[in-house]
Design a protein around this motif. Structure first.
Motif, short mmCIF file in Angstrom:
data_model
loop_
_atom_site.label_atom_id
_atom_site.label_comp_id
_atom_site.label_asym_id
_atom_site.label_seq_id
_atom_site.Cartn_x
_atom_site.Cartn_y
_atom_site.Cartn_z
N UNK A 197 6.73 -21.93 -48.91
CA UNK A 197 6.03 -23.17 -48.56
C UNK A 197 6.84 -24.06 -47.63
N UNK A 198 8.15 -24.08 -47.83
CA UNK A 198 9.00 -24.94 -46.99
C UNK A 198 8.83 -24.58 -45.51
N UNK A 199 8.93 -23.28 -45.23
CA UNK A 199 8.82 -22.85 -43.83
C UNK A 199 7.44 -23.17 -43.24
N UNK A 200 6.46 -23.31 -44.13
CA UNK A 200 5.09 -23.56 -43.65
C UNK A 200 4.82 -25.03 -43.38
N UNK A 201 5.77 -25.91 -43.75
CA UNK A 201 5.50 -27.36 -43.65
C UNK A 201 5.10 -27.80 -42.24
N UNK A 202 5.84 -27.42 -41.18
CA UNK A 202 5.43 -27.89 -39.84
C UNK A 202 4.01 -27.45 -39.50
N UNK A 203 3.66 -26.21 -39.83
CA UNK A 203 2.31 -25.70 -39.54
C UNK A 203 1.25 -26.45 -40.34
N UNK A 204 1.56 -26.72 -41.62
CA UNK A 204 0.59 -27.45 -42.45
C UNK A 204 0.35 -28.85 -41.90
N UNK A 205 1.45 -29.52 -41.50
CA UNK A 205 1.30 -30.86 -40.93
C UNK A 205 0.48 -30.80 -39.65
N UNK A 206 0.78 -29.80 -38.83
CA UNK A 206 0.04 -29.64 -37.57
C UNK A 206 -1.45 -29.44 -37.82
N UNK A 207 -1.76 -28.55 -38.80
CA UNK A 207 -3.17 -28.29 -39.12
C UNK A 207 -3.89 -29.55 -39.57
N UNK A 208 -3.14 -30.41 -40.26
CA UNK A 208 -3.77 -31.63 -40.79
C UNK A 208 -3.78 -32.76 -39.75
N UNK A 209 -3.20 -32.48 -38.59
CA UNK A 209 -3.14 -33.51 -37.55
C UNK A 209 -2.17 -34.63 -37.88
N UNK B 153 1.14 -36.19 -37.30
CA UNK B 153 2.27 -36.14 -36.38
C UNK B 153 3.11 -37.39 -36.55
N UNK B 154 4.37 -37.27 -36.20
CA UNK B 154 5.28 -38.41 -36.31
C UNK B 154 6.67 -37.91 -36.57
N UNK B 155 7.63 -38.80 -36.41
CA UNK B 155 9.02 -38.43 -36.65
C UNK B 155 9.23 -38.24 -38.15
N UNK B 156 9.96 -37.18 -38.52
CA UNK B 156 10.21 -36.90 -39.94
C UNK B 156 11.64 -37.30 -40.31
N UNK C 140 5.43 -45.39 -37.81
CA UNK C 140 4.90 -44.05 -37.54
C UNK C 140 5.78 -42.96 -38.17
N UNK C 141 6.91 -43.36 -38.74
CA UNK C 141 7.82 -42.39 -39.34
C UNK C 141 7.22 -41.82 -40.63
N UNK C 142 7.52 -40.56 -40.91
CA UNK C 142 7.07 -39.91 -42.15
C UNK C 142 8.30 -39.55 -42.97
N UNK C 143 8.36 -40.08 -44.20
CA UNK C 143 9.48 -39.71 -45.08
C UNK C 143 9.13 -38.42 -45.80
N UNK C 144 10.10 -37.54 -45.92
CA UNK C 144 9.89 -36.28 -46.61
C UNK C 144 10.84 -36.24 -47.82
N UNK C 145 10.27 -36.26 -49.00
CA UNK C 145 11.09 -36.18 -50.22
C UNK C 145 11.35 -34.71 -50.53
N UNK C 146 12.61 -34.31 -50.51
CA UNK C 146 12.96 -32.91 -50.80
C UNK C 146 13.87 -32.92 -52.04
N UNK C 147 13.29 -32.69 -53.21
CA UNK C 147 14.10 -32.71 -54.42
C UNK C 147 13.24 -32.74 -55.66
N UNK C 148 13.88 -33.04 -56.78
CA UNK C 148 13.18 -33.15 -58.05
C UNK C 148 12.47 -34.50 -58.14
N UNK C 149 12.06 -34.84 -59.35
CA UNK C 149 11.31 -36.07 -59.56
C UNK C 149 12.09 -37.32 -59.19
#
Ligand SMILES: NC(=O)c1ccc[n+]([C@@H]2O[C@H](COP(=O)([O-])OP(=O)(O)OC[C@H]3O[C@@H](n4cnc5c(N)ncnc54)[C@H](O)[C@@H]3O)[C@@H](O)[C@H]2O)c1
Ligand SMILES: [Zn+2]
Length: 351
Positions: free
Chosen positions: A22-34, A36-39, A94-103
């Motif tokens: 799933x991690x590797x698919x994140x850019x593609x998933x974001x692209x599919x959903x339209x 965009x923005x700095x991560x 316009x920035x998108x925060x990405x939480x990578x971790x546990x709860x």
């Protein structure tokens, strides 16, 4: 992908995508959903140590902010530090925060996203079983105060949740069991297949995460802001929070939830709401999973007092989520103190 669940409430909703890779698919998933923005990624020291290279490979342009590992850092101090780092990086609306971790990382980064510049978008990439089936879903974000857990928070929905089950390969066994306790809870609330020991083989994580997340997403969609049914997700948690508090947080949350589920089942039987087989089934599963079923070292009266300060007990009236049977949770107010104490005393012996 193993499954994709569309969470529709509250609108506009978001997708929860589960599967290895799933991690590797994140850019593609974001692209599919339209989307965009700095991560900008928020993670902790442990996960950065394990996955810095993967993160860089998958999200090459993203800055990575690293917070120290541990619940004690789910605090306003860490939030303040993150705000300042975002300002330094010129993060904007316009920035998108990405939480990578546990709860812990999810709740922290989500709270920062909810409040920085009055709210920016965020993506959850949960890495623990508990975060995949529970914490990353539903939009509750927040931090602890010295006075208590989760006392400051907000509702802020992610724009995407990606549960990459391959990441669970590095999750320690005791953390796996903590997540499993929440899956058992989901089983008792709505899905008997999650009460089968075989569901918990670590090499079957995709199916487990899909089924368990399905229970949580169904409930939170019907009641996104906890006006009613969502409270069922607290099954076992009135007991669990008291156990955590009285043990001065020496008990892990998942262990406390495991005994809490047994306590809730036993109280349901004692009050005549539910057949004894339900309690037996919980006890047998916990034993098979080597999860705790006793509270030998904890004083029942102290546990009762801790419960009586529960913010969900309106006007001090004892309020528990109980079971009429598997898949049939309900809320009972005015539970007699003695009935609860009897259950707590019974949990001090071997069962
Ligand atoms: N927002 C919600 O709805 C919600 C629901 C349930 C729990 N929570 C919160 O979630 C937190 C608990 O979450 P948690 O159990 O994930 O704890 P956690 O975030 O502390 O993670 C547990 C440990 O596992 C490590 N870890 C996580 N993923 C890993 C991986 N793939 N490989 C190796 N190590 C890994 C972490 O670094 C940490 O040491 C609590 O703060 C709780 O309040 C929130
Ligand atoms: Zn829990």
């Amino acid at each position: 992908m193993a499954c994709r669940i569309e969470v529709k409430q509250p609108a506009p909703g978001y997708a929860l995508v589960v599967g290895p890779g799933g991690l590797a698919a994140v850019p593609g998933l974001l692209g599919d959903l339209g989307i965009t923005g700095r991560l900008i990624v928020v993670t902790n020291t442990d996960l950065h140590g394990l996955y810095a290279a993967e993160l860089k490979a998958v999200l090459p342009g993203a800055d990575v902010l690293v917070v120290p590992e541990g619940e004690q850092h789910k605090s306003l101090d860490t939030v303040r530090r993150l705000y300042r780092q975002l300002v330094e990086l010129h993060a904007d609306r316009a920035t998108i925060l990405v939480a990578f971790g546990g709860g812990v990382v999810g709740d922290l980064a989500g709270f920062v996203a909810a409040t920085y510049m009055r709210g920016i978008r965020f993506v959850q990439i949960p890495t623990s079983l508990l975060a995949m089936v529970d914490a990353s879903i539903g939009g509750k974000v927040g931090v602890d105060l010295p006075e208590g857990k989760n006392l400051v928070g907000a509702f802020h929905q992610p724009v995407l949740v990606v549960a990459d089950t391959a990441l669970l390969g590095t999750l320690p066994d005791e953390e796996w069991r903590c997540g499993a306790a929440e899956c058992i809870k989901h089983g008792l609330i709505a899905d008997p297949l999650l009460l089968d020991f075989d569901a918990y083989h670590r090499d079957r994580a995709e199916a487990l995460v899909c089924r368990s997340a399905q229970v949580k997403t169904s409930i939170i969609q019907r009641d996104p802001f906890e006006k009613g049914e969502r409270v069922h997700l607290n099954l076992g948690h009135t007991f669990a929070h008291a156990i955590e508090q009285v043990s001065a947080y020496q008990w892990r949350h998942g262990d406390a939830v495991a005994v809490g589920l047994l306590a809730a089942a036993r109280l349901s039987v004692a009050l005549g709401a539910c057949a004894p087989e339900v309690e037996t089934q919980v006890s047998t599963l916990l034993a098979a999973m080597q999860m705790p079923r006793t509270i030998v070292d904890l004083e029942p009266a102290a546990l009762w007092n801790a419960m009586a300060t529960d913010k969900k007990w309106e006007q001090g009236e004892a309020r528990f989520v109980l079971l009429r049977g598997i898949g049939v949770p309900f809320v009972l107010t005015g539970v007699p103190r003695q009935a609860v104490l009897d259950v707590l005393y019974s949990l001090r012996g071997d069962c």
